[in-house]
Design a protein around this motif. Structure first.
Motif: not given
Ligand code: ADP
Ligand code: ASP
Ligand code: MG
Length: 404
Positions: A6, A178, A180
């Motif tokens: 995905k 991560y 956070a």
């Molecule tokens: P995509 O478009 O690939 O679905 P998302 O924006 O939905 O991406 O998800 C990725 C984002 O999730 C990262 O850029 C990050 O800022 C956010 N995020 C929030 N919490 C976490 C976490 N615990 N670990 C990793 N990323 C996180």
């Protein structure tokens, strides 16, 4: 192997990135794997489409909203398929309905009720990469539905379950899960693995890196799930069942949610059936209620407060004002400049005082806690929106997660 890969919005944000996705998929195909690709809308397309609708009406019909939002993913599947064909990789695109993805009829937050994988199987057997639109399906009344923001992750896991795929890989703009949100905390640590239960809590509490329903389905159907970057080849984070002995971390991660609103009802009658009336009325309108707090009784009267997402606030207020007389509430108040910060960890159940430590860290930052909710593996606090980033950073420090 049969793999579901995905790619999120940032991974297909422009033609160059789409070409990179295609070449990554081709590498797997050349290795002999069968591949189903699930894609999100390009970049900020979904946000842009929502903005477009808002310019016409503050209250668009939910059916038409789904019709509109589903177009974002339809653009991506066509472009990714063209990019694959261009490099000599046989591929075919499918919308959610074409891929056999059936949902209930709740527009905007539909749940997948079943998948008929026949057509996907057929195309895979014919040697094609199948490129499926995430985030969408078709209801029993043959209407297009969407699964809620971030729902493409759920499409991917559901498709993987229905095809009995060997792996479901979620490619995104960070290397994995991560401690956070790396956008907020500078010294975050990547987790090599995390249990389903902890990941489900983090996702439900605002960590958008995975859609909560995707984690739920992965656990339910035993789909091996990994989160990794589409921009490099680093190993990602494996979401898996973790045995008790391994669950040693008291706090595994911090999640935050900036989409929080609160409604309070004052001086409702303190008698059986009041809470039931309030929350049944909200459920009937598909308002998702999160935390609920009922105060101490005084003089046959009570206060009840609950949180919901800011998007659901208008609908929730309408419901609450509609039943205010029925539950004999003296007054109703609401606030929408709120956020929720949560600590999650399977080990906290055997360490008393974790919640107290969280409250102390927030107090030392001068951050006021408006509501609290706990479970065996999490503690959540509702706080002011303006304080949320400071809260996440201070809790990350307090629980020494940079050493995770
Ligand atoms: P995509 O478009 O690939 O679905 P998302 O924006 O939905 O991406 O998800 C990725 C984002 O999730 C990262 O850029 C990050 O800022 C956010 N995020 C929030 N919490 C976490 C976490 N615990 N670990 C990793 N990323 C996180
Ligand atoms: N495009 C949808 C969204 O932005 C679904 C997804 O990306 O997972 O929420
Ligand atoms: Mg996402």
């Amino acid at each position: 192997m049969l793999l579901v890969k995905k790619f999120g919005g940032s991974s297909v944000a422009d033609p160059e990135r789409i070409v990179r996705v295609a070449s990554r998929v081709k590498t797997a195909v050349d290795r002999g794997d069968q591949v189903v690709v699930v894609v999100s809308a390009m970049g900020d397309t979904t946000d842009d489409l929502i903005g477009l609708a808002r310019r016409l009406t503050p209250n668009p019909s939910t059916r038409e909203m789904d019709m509109l939002l589903s177009t974002g993913e339809q653009v991506s599947i066509a472009l990714v398929t063209m990019a694959l064909q261009q490099i000599g990789c046989a591929a075919v695109s499918m919308t959610g309905p074409q891929a056999g993805i059936r949902t209930d009829g709740v527009y905007g937050k539909a749940q997948i009720t079943g998948i008929n994988p026949e057509r996907m199987h057929h195309e895979l057997e014919a040697g094609n990469v199948v490129v499926v639109a995430g985030f969408q399906g078709i209801s029993e009344s043959a209407d297009i539905t969407t699964l809620g923001r971030g729902g493409s992750d759920t499409t991917a896991v559901a498709v993987a379950a229905s095809l009995k795929a060997d792996f479901c890989e979620i490619y995104t703009d960070v290397d994995g899960v991560y401690t956070a949100d790396p956008r907020i905390v500078p010294n975050v640590c990547k987790l090599d693995q995390i249990s389903h239960d902890e990941m489900l809590e983090l996702a439900s509490l605002g960590a958008v890196v995975l859609h909560p329903r995707a984690v739920e389905l992965a656990k339910l159907y035993g789909v091996p799930l990994v989160v990794r970057s589409s921009f490099n080849h680093n190993p990602g984070t494996l979401i898996k069942e973790v045995g008790n002995l391994e669950q040693s971390a008291v706090v595994t991660g911090i999640a935050h949610d900036t989409n929080v609103a609160k409604i309070g009802l004052f001086d409702v009658k303190d008698e059986p059936g009041i809470a039931s009336r309030i929350f049944r009325a909200l459920a009937a309108e598909n308002v998702n209620v999160d935390m609920i707090i009922q105060g101490a009784t005084r003089g046959g009267r009570n206060d009840i407060a609950f949180t919901t997402s800011r998007d659901d606030l208008a609908k929730a207020l309408e419901v609450v004002y509609g039943i205010q007389d029925l539950v004999a509430a003296e007054g109703v108040c609401h606030a929408e400049d709120l956020a929720k910060v949560s600590i999650v960890g399977a080990g906290m159940v055997s360490f008393p005082g974790v919640a107290a430590e969280m409250f102390r860290a927030l107090a030392e930052e001068g951050i006021n806690i408006e509501m609290i909710s706990t479970s065996e593996i999490k503690v959540s606090c509702v706080i002011g929106l303006k304080d949320v980033e400071r809260a996440v950073r201070s809790l990350h420090d307090r629980f020494k997660l940079h050493e995770a």
